[in-house]
Design a protein around this motif. Sequence first.
Motif, PDB file in Angstrom:
ATOM      1  N   LEU A  30     -47.361  32.965  25.090  1.00 16.04           N
ATOM      2  CA  LEU A  30     -48.133  33.669  26.521  1.00 16.04           C
ATOM      3  C   LEU A  30     -48.418  32.239  27.424  1.00 16.04           C
ATOM      4  N   GLY A  34     -50.436  34.102  32.306  1.00 15.61           N
ATOM      5  CA  GLY A  34     -50.115  35.432  31.741  1.00 15.61           C
ATOM      6  C   GLY A  34     -48.735  36.102  31.486  1.00 15.61           C
ATOM      7  N   THR A  36     -45.183  36.125  29.766  1.00 15.14           N
ATOM      8  CA  THR A  36     -44.633  36.153  28.259  1.00 15.14           C
ATOM      9  C   THR A  36     -43.121  35.614  28.441  1.00 15.14           C
TER      10      THR A  36
END
Length: 155
Positions: A30, A34, A36
């Motif tokens: 992560l 924010g 991924t």
Amino acid sequence: MQAVSGIGDVDGDGDDELVFADASQTLRYLEPDGTTVTFQDGQTGSNVGIGAGAVTDLDGDGVASLVAVDGNNDVKIAGASSADGGEGSTVITAADAEKSPPTVADVDGDDEIVYLGRANGEVNYVDDVSGNNDVAYLQDDGGDRIDGSAGTGLV
């Protein structure tokens, strides 16, 4: 998320990322914003535990990787893809490890990858990581091999 491995700069950008295994045992990280991202060849194995281990910088270059056990019971160093600034993933030994969390520890003066052996349930380690990748048993002061737990692994 099924397992949180730790925090480290896995993509070489100077910021630490949170490293975890998702519900399909795929290693991801992560970003601070924010986003991924999936690790290159980031699949881990799972039986009674998940093969996602410790976040560490094994080669001292400032870019962290993750020690893991994949679905073939191989010990590997998993990293972000080189396209993302990481070091990629490398199977370092066909060690026949249990699919449970490995870790990194100083067994004999440098960092070794410590894992649970599949055949015997005893704690093994990879010495000379990125060199000869010699596999040995971890022993207590009396020279006896040390048993481990597949459920809890070694993290």
